[in-house]
Design a protein around this motif. Structure first.
Motif, mmCIF file in Angstrom:
data_model
loop_
_atom_site.group_PDB
_atom_site.id
_atom_site.type_symbol
_atom_site.label_atom_id
_atom_site.label_comp_id
_atom_site.label_asym_id
_atom_site.label_seq_id
_atom_site.Cartn_x
_atom_site.Cartn_y
_atom_site.Cartn_z
ATOM 1 N N ALA A 65 0.817 -1.214 0.000
ATOM 2 C CA ALA A 65 0.000 0.000 0.000
ATOM 3 C C ALA A 65 0.850 1.264 0.000
ATOM 4 O O ALA A 65 0.341 2.362 -0.165
ATOM 5 C CB ALA A 65 -0.929 -0.001 1.210
ATOM 6 N N LEU B 270 2.641 2.275 2.602
ATOM 7 C CA LEU B 270 2.685 2.871 3.940
ATOM 8 C C LEU B 270 3.999 2.583 4.646
ATOM 9 O O LEU B 270 4.347 3.233 5.622
ATOM 10 C CB LEU B 270 1.530 2.342 4.787
ATOM 11 C CG LEU B 270 0.141 2.738 4.291
ATOM 12 C CD1 LEU B 270 -0.935 1.911 4.970
ATOM 13 C CD2 LEU B 270 -0.103 4.225 4.533
ATOM 14 N N LEU C 72 1.782 5.396 -2.578
ATOM 15 C CA LEU C 72 0.657 6.054 -1.903
ATOM 16 C C LEU C 72 -0.267 6.680 -2.942
ATOM 17 O O LEU C 72 0.175 7.389 -3.831
ATOM 18 C CB LEU C 72 1.163 7.139 -0.947
ATOM 19 C CG LEU C 72 1.826 6.646 0.334
ATOM 20 C CD1 LEU C 72 2.406 7.822 1.112
ATOM 21 C CD2 LEU C 72 0.855 5.872 1.191
ATOM 22 N N GLY C 73 -1.547 6.381 -2.802
ATOM 23 C CA GLY C 73 -2.511 6.942 -3.745
ATOM 24 C C GLY C 73 -2.659 6.133 -5.022
ATOM 25 O O GLY C 73 -3.416 6.511 -5.907
ATOM 26 N N ILE D 97 -3.006 2.532 -4.911
ATOM 27 C CA ILE D 97 -3.593 1.228 -4.632
ATOM 28 C C ILE D 97 -4.768 1.389 -3.671
ATOM 29 O O ILE D 97 -4.683 2.137 -2.699
ATOM 30 C CB ILE D 97 -2.514 0.287 -4.048
ATOM 31 C CG1 ILE D 97 -1.630 -0.168 -5.208
ATOM 32 C CG2 ILE D 97 -3.124 -0.906 -3.338
ATOM 33 C CD1 ILE D 97 -0.307 -0.642 -4.815
ATOM 34 N N PHE E 180 -6.636 0.312 -0.793
ATOM 35 C CA PHE E 180 -6.262 -0.510 0.352
ATOM 36 C C PHE E 180 -7.399 -0.525 1.355
ATOM 37 O O PHE E 180 -7.912 0.513 1.742
ATOM 38 C CB PHE E 180 -4.992 0.097 0.951
ATOM 39 C CG PHE E 180 -4.602 -0.414 2.299
ATOM 40 C CD1 PHE E 180 -4.361 -1.756 2.506
ATOM 41 C CD2 PHE E 180 -4.429 0.465 3.357
ATOM 42 C CE1 PHE E 180 -3.973 -2.215 3.759
ATOM 43 C CE2 PHE E 180 -4.035 0.009 4.602
ATOM 44 C CZ PHE E 180 -3.812 -1.334 4.797
ATOM 45 N N LEU F 231 -12.688 1.071 9.996
ATOM 46 C CA LEU F 231 -12.121 2.412 10.134
ATOM 47 C C LEU F 231 -12.997 3.499 9.514
ATOM 48 O O LEU F 231 -12.497 4.460 8.920
ATOM 49 C CB LEU F 231 -10.715 2.487 9.520
ATOM 50 C CG LEU F 231 -9.655 1.609 10.188
ATOM 51 C CD1 LEU F 231 -8.346 1.688 9.418
ATOM 52 C CD2 LEU F 231 -9.423 2.035 11.631
ATOM 53 N N LEU F 232 -14.312 3.324 9.641
ATOM 54 C CA LEU F 232 -15.203 4.378 9.159
ATOM 55 C C LEU F 232 -15.045 5.594 10.069
ATOM 56 O O LEU F 232 -14.660 5.459 11.228
ATOM 57 C CB LEU F 232 -16.647 3.880 9.178
ATOM 58 C CG LEU F 232 -16.929 2.674 8.284
ATOM 59 C CD1 LEU F 232 -18.363 2.215 8.436
ATOM 60 C CD2 LEU F 232 -16.632 3.002 6.826
ATOM 61 N N LEU G 230 -14.945 9.269 0.769
ATOM 62 C CA LEU G 230 -13.727 9.802 1.392
ATOM 63 C C LEU G 230 -12.554 9.932 0.401
ATOM 64 O O LEU G 230 -11.952 10.987 0.268
ATOM 65 C CB LEU G 230 -13.338 8.911 2.563
ATOM 66 C CG LEU G 230 -12.284 9.447 3.500
ATOM 67 C CD1 LEU G 230 -12.810 10.670 4.231
ATOM 68 C CD2 LEU G 230 -11.892 8.397 4.521
ATOM 69 N N ALA G 231 -12.301 8.819 -0.310
ATOM 70 C CA ALA G 231 -11.149 8.829 -1.221
ATOM 71 C C ALA G 231 -11.371 9.815 -2.362
ATOM 72 O O ALA G 231 -10.438 10.485 -2.808
ATOM 73 C CB ALA G 231 -10.906 7.429 -1.759
ATOM 74 N N GLU H 26 -13.008 12.572 -2.237
ATOM 75 C CA GLU H 26 -12.763 13.926 -1.731
ATOM 76 C C GLU H 26 -11.272 14.203 -1.628
ATOM 77 O O GLU H 26 -10.819 15.310 -1.921
ATOM 78 C CB GLU H 26 -13.427 14.120 -0.371
ATOM 79 C CG GLU H 26 -14.884 14.511 -0.478
ATOM 80 C CD GLU H 26 -15.532 14.654 0.892
ATOM 81 O OE1 GLU H 26 -14.962 15.348 1.750
ATOM 82 O OE2 GLU H 26 -16.591 14.041 1.095
ATOM 83 N N VAL H 27 -10.515 13.189 -1.196
ATOM 84 C CA VAL H 27 -9.059 13.352 -1.119
ATOM 85 C C VAL H 27 -8.517 13.672 -2.510
ATOM 86 O O VAL H 27 -7.621 14.497 -2.672
ATOM 87 C CB VAL H 27 -8.390 12.084 -0.551
ATOM 88 C CG1 VAL H 27 -6.883 12.137 -0.733
ATOM 89 C CG2 VAL H 27 -8.734 11.921 0.923
ATOM 90 N N GLU H 28 -9.109 13.041 -3.517
ATOM 91 C CA GLU H 28 -8.651 13.272 -4.891
ATOM 92 C C GLU H 28 -9.086 14.623 -5.447
ATOM 93 O O GLU H 28 -8.732 14.968 -6.565
ATOM 94 C CB GLU H 28 -9.189 12.167 -5.808
ATOM 95 C CG GLU H 28 -8.516 10.843 -5.576
ATOM 96 C CD GLU H 28 -9.016 9.796 -6.539
ATOM 97 O OE1 GLU H 28 -8.250 9.417 -7.438
ATOM 98 O OE2 GLU H 28 -10.172 9.366 -6.416
ATOM 99 N N ARG I 12 -16.124 2.238 -0.139
ATOM 100 C CA ARG I 12 -15.117 3.295 -0.090
ATOM 101 C C ARG I 12 -13.876 2.858 -0.870
ATOM 102 O O ARG I 12 -13.308 3.638 -1.640
ATOM 103 C CB ARG I 12 -14.774 3.559 1.380
ATOM 104 C CG ARG I 12 -13.732 4.606 1.620
ATOM 105 C CD ARG I 12 -13.448 4.761 3.086
ATOM 106 N NE ARG I 12 -12.903 3.526 3.653
ATOM 107 C CZ ARG I 12 -12.810 3.279 4.954
ATOM 108 N NH1 ARG I 12 -13.218 4.159 5.839
ATOM 109 N NH2 ARG I 12 -12.308 2.140 5.374
ATOM 110 N N PHE J 157 -12.477 4.323 -4.730
ATOM 111 C CA PHE J 157 -11.115 4.791 -4.992
ATOM 112 C C PHE J 157 -10.638 3.956 -6.166
ATOM 113 O O PHE J 157 -10.082 2.885 -6.007
ATOM 114 C CB PHE J 157 -10.255 4.561 -3.747
ATOM 115 C CG PHE J 157 -8.866 5.110 -3.855
ATOM 116 C CD1 PHE J 157 -8.641 6.413 -4.250
ATOM 117 C CD2 PHE J 157 -7.763 4.322 -3.543
ATOM 118 C CE1 PHE J 157 -7.358 6.911 -4.342
ATOM 119 C CE2 PHE J 157 -6.475 4.820 -3.628
ATOM 120 C CZ PHE J 157 -6.281 6.113 -4.027
#
Lengths: 250, 292
Positions: free
Chosen positions: B74, B76, B98-99, B101, B103, B109-110, B122-123, B125-127, B170, B174
């Motif tokens: 991943a 990390l 990072l970004g 794959i 994962f 982990l919501l 979530l992903a 929005e990160v993008e 989620r 992604f």
């Protein structure tokens, strides 16, 4: 909790019960007014004092509110800086802890010398008291972010700034709220003490005058007024918390 | 070797355009923690490759370094410098993964303060996708993930199986070709788990992503995978790769077929051997502790 239990513990009912007890206890045990005046006298005194009381209430509210907001913002700022820059935390955190051990009375004297008998002096004292619990709780909340969630966001390619906004801040929010609730009560105490160093308007000023002239009934009016102001401020924060920061810190 | 090598080299050069490189390739990947004498080797000498669109399951005893391996894929955790991770034939320097794959960690982990819908996006929005667009995109997936009507609910209002589906959604949103799933159904009861497995296969067959799936459960590994890889006890390395030729689409009856049983018998022996080693290792450690 049962329905009846909930009604009995709701704030207005509690206030009513205390008032009833007050009404009953004073004649029942023949308590001297010097210790506890009858509730009716206290009410009459409040009516007599009304314009001053209202002006004082507003003034003390303003000092507390401005001081608290400023203290909260600075506290969140420092708490955040401490959480992300270990060096800052090592350098400044012990200083803040040491400062906190100086009683506010001692500190208040120098604030009044610096700022005079202005509203600013009280705001600064309120700020000083609110700052610390907010900073500490912000630091605690931000350092306790779930590492699994942080890793997940990184795996999406999130920047540090995105991680802060989307994860760290909301996840720390319940802890920061705890700091704010501590801070607002301290701010009120700070504003009232600040007024003792010299002013003409404010609940603290009225309290000090009543003390000098041994106006026991008036002191009780002011105790109730201060309590009411504290409850309003705390209650407002609790409402905000229940509406916007209802989740648990984990 | 030399003449053959030249010949093969020529062949490779000619057919280069038509040969699709493995989607993910690990070459001699190691992860060591600490320095001598207290060095722990979590992952040792892992070589694996996964073709585009393949569903690979990875099975091994607990504490064998599966999660460490996943964290490295991943992006990390950087692998030790003597090995490398290639994505579509391209070597990936530290942090480059990072970004890239999708994962999904073991726990869902919501984010408790976000609604189901906003957790799913979530992903996106990160993008940098706008919230409105991200929501619209996620909303269309809700029926397929069995979450219709739960868009505005919060995670604490959902059952474990539903939370896991939100986490999967989620991950799917992604949109990366490679999906890493770390025991996604580990915490679910047997019935929900069986349902989720069939559902996942269904989703996978329609979306055609490459999947690497960690599990403890041999049945799950065989039922889902095109390939099952067995990891050894710590330090973890790939011990055995079993190609699962069971026909697709697979349904519940596959599990009781003779072919399935035969594969399971072979794998079980191999996995149990490793589990025994883990057990022996921990017993040795306990003995050493009591002796000193």
């Amino acid at each position: 909790m049962t329905m009846r239990g909930r009604i009995l513990t709701s704030p207005p009912v509690t206030v009513l019960l205390v008032a009833l007890a007050w009404l009953a206890v004073v004649p029942l045990f023949n308590i001297e007014p010097r210790y506890l005046p009858p509730l009716g006298d206290v009410y009459a005194e409040a009516v007599k004092l009304w314009p001053d009381l209202l002006a004082g209430f507003w003034r003390t509210f303003l000092e507390t509110f401005i001081g608290f907001i400023a203290g909260a913002l600075i506290g969140i700022g420092f708490g955040t800086a401490f959480a992300y820059v270990r060096l800052l935390e090592r350098a400044f955190f012990p200083i803040f802890v040491a400062l906190q051990s100086v009683p506010v009375i001692a500190f208040g004297a120098i604030v009044v010398i610096w700022f005079g008998n202005t509203i600013l002096a009280k705001v600064v004292i309120a700020l000083y008291l609110a700052f610390f619990p907010v900073a500490v709780n912000t630091l605690r909340g931000l350092s306790g972010v779930n590492p699994g969630r942080a890793a997940l966001l990184s795996s999406f390619g999130a920047s540090n700034w995105q991680s802060f906004l989307m994860l760290a801040l909301p996840s720390a929010a319940p802890v920061i709220m705890t700091g704010l609730k501590l801070g607002i009560s301290l701010s009120l105490a700070g504003a009232i003490v600040g007024e003792w160093f010299g002013d003409t308007v404010g609940l603290g000023v009225l309290l000090l005058q009543a003390l000098y002239f041994e106006q026991v009934t008036r002191v009780w009016v002011l105790i109730i007024a201060c309590g009411l102001l504290g409850a309003l401020l705390y209650g407002a924060l609790s409402l905000i918390e229940r509406r916007y920061v209802w989740w648990q810190f984990d | 070797m030399s003449s053959e090598g030249i010949q093969n080299g020529g062949m490779a050069a000619r057919s280069k355009a038509s040969v699709i490189p493995p989607h993910l390739q690990l070459v001699n990947v190691w992860k060591r923690f600490g320095s001598e004498p207290n060095r722990t080797v979590a992952v040792s000498n892992v070589d694996l490759s996964i073709a585009p669109g393949e569903f690979v399951t990875l099975i091994g005893p607990s504490g064998c370094g599966k999660s460490t391996l996943f964290n490295m894929i991943a992006g990390l955790l950087p692998p030790d410098s003597d090995g490398s991770i290639l994505l579509s034939g391209q070597p990936q320097p530290d942090g480059a993964l990072l970004g890239k794959i999708a994962f999904m960690p073991q726990k869902d982990l919501l984010f408790p303060w976000r609604t189901v819908l906003d957790n799913a996006t979530l992903a996106l929005e990160v993008e940098g996708m706008s919230r409105r667009k991200a929501r619209a995109k996620a909303e269309s997936l809700f029926p397929e993930f069995g979450l219709m009507g739960f868009e505005r609910h919060y995670p604490h209002e959902l059952s474990g199986g539903m939370r896991q589906r939100v986490a999967l959604m989620r991950t799917f949103l992604f949109e990366r070709d490679l999906i890493l799933l770390d025991e996604p159904f580990g915490a679910l009861d047997a019935l929900t788990r069986a349902m989720m497995q069939r559902w996942l296969l269904d989703i996978w067959e329609r979306h055609k992503r490459t999947v690497l799936f960690i599990t403890h459960d041999i049945d799950e590994a065989i039922f889902l995978g095109d390939k099952v890889m067995v990891m050894t006890a710590r330090p973890g390395t790939i011990k055995q790769t079993e190609t699962i030729a069971l026909p697709r689409p697979r349904d519940a009856s596959v599990i009781t077929s003779p072919d399935f049983m035969e594969i399971k018998r072979r794998l079980l022996a191999s996995v149990e051997e490793e589990s025994m080693k883990t057990f022996a290792l921990s017993r040795d450690a306990a003995d050493r502790k009591t002796m000193s």
